[in-house]
Design an enzyme around this catalytic site. Structure first.
Site, short mmCIF file in Angstrom:
data_model
loop_
_atom_site.label_atom_id
_atom_site.label_comp_id
_atom_site.label_asym_id
_atom_site.label_seq_id
_atom_site.Cartn_x
_atom_site.Cartn_y
_atom_site.Cartn_z
N HIS A 169 75.07 -3.93 0.99
CA HIS A 169 75.39 -4.26 2.38
C HIS A 169 74.13 -4.36 3.22
CE1 HIS A 169 78.94 -1.54 1.22
NE2 HIS A 169 79.39 -2.77 1.16
N LYS B 4 67.34 2.39 6.03
CA LYS B 4 68.09 3.54 5.50
C LYS B 4 67.18 4.43 4.67
CE LYS B 4 72.47 1.08 5.34
NZ LYS B 4 73.52 0.50 4.47
N TYR C 201 72.56 9.64 3.74
CA TYR C 201 71.52 8.76 4.24
C TYR C 201 71.50 8.69 5.76
CZ TYR C 201 75.16 5.09 4.37
OH TYR C 201 76.30 4.37 4.60
N ASP D 102 83.93 -5.32 -0.84
CA ASP D 102 82.77 -5.64 -1.67
C ASP D 102 83.09 -6.71 -2.71
OD1 ASP D 102 81.38 -3.85 -0.16
OD2 ASP D 102 81.19 -2.33 -1.73
#
Length: 183
Positions: A64, A73, A133, A170
């Site tokens: 993504h 990230k 994260y 996804d």
């Protein structure tokens, strides 16, 4: 001794970080984030949300990215193991379409810094996985894009033993050649 060791990858800007770990018979302690230490390593971004996901073996999430409200990230695994993947989605980059896969686990305690301009995904290798994260901007579903996890041009080796468990979102990912990407 440095608090965090920085290891380059094949994608400029994407780096593996190994924190200094203090351990004994009781367990361990590590500093997973220190603004000053990260800035000294060239990661001076401001992190705004922290995320925590839990998944089972063979779950594959992503890759993504967000076209607006772009996100860098900082990803790490908990008491688990995942194959974490960054994909360069910057058309003008010499590594456009390149990807890097790094094992993040409770054992190696590594973190992966993925700057804006890269897609991010992971596949769970252990029975269960906790992935934590930090992101540099807030989640904006209207700006999120998904690269097809099994894009035949990218040929990402997810180290799968069978078919992955992939969300409906996804599964609708787009091949990189057809995706909206950064210039």
């Amino acid at each position: 001794m440095d608090a965090i060791k920085k290891i380059s990858t094949s994608l400029p800007g994407v780096v593996i970080l190994e924190p200094r770990v203090f351990g004994d018979e009781r367990g361990f302690f590590l500093e997973s984030y220190n603004e000053r230490a990260f800035a000294e390593l060239g990661i001076a971004e401001r992190f705004v949300p922290d995320h925590h996901s839990s998944s089972r073996r063979e779950v594959l999430r992503g890759p993504h990215y967000q076209m607006k409200q772009t996100q860098g990230k900082m990803v790490r695994g908990g008491e688990s193991e995942v194959l974490d993947v960054a994909v360069d989605v910057r058309r003008s980059s010499p590594t456009f379409g390149g990807w890097e896969a790094v094992r993040l686990s409770g054992e190696n305690k590594r973190m992966l810094w993925i700057p804006p301009g890269f897609a991010h995904g992971f596949c769970v290798i252990s029975e269960k996985a906790q992935v934590l994260y930090k992101a540099t901007d807030y989640y904006a579903p209207e700006h999120e894009r998904t690269v097809l996890w099994n894009d035949p041009d990218l040929k990402i080796d997810w180290e799968l033993e069978g078919e992955p468990i992939v969300s409906a979102k996804d599964q609708r990912g787009v091949a990189l050649r057809d995706a909206e990407v950064f210039e």
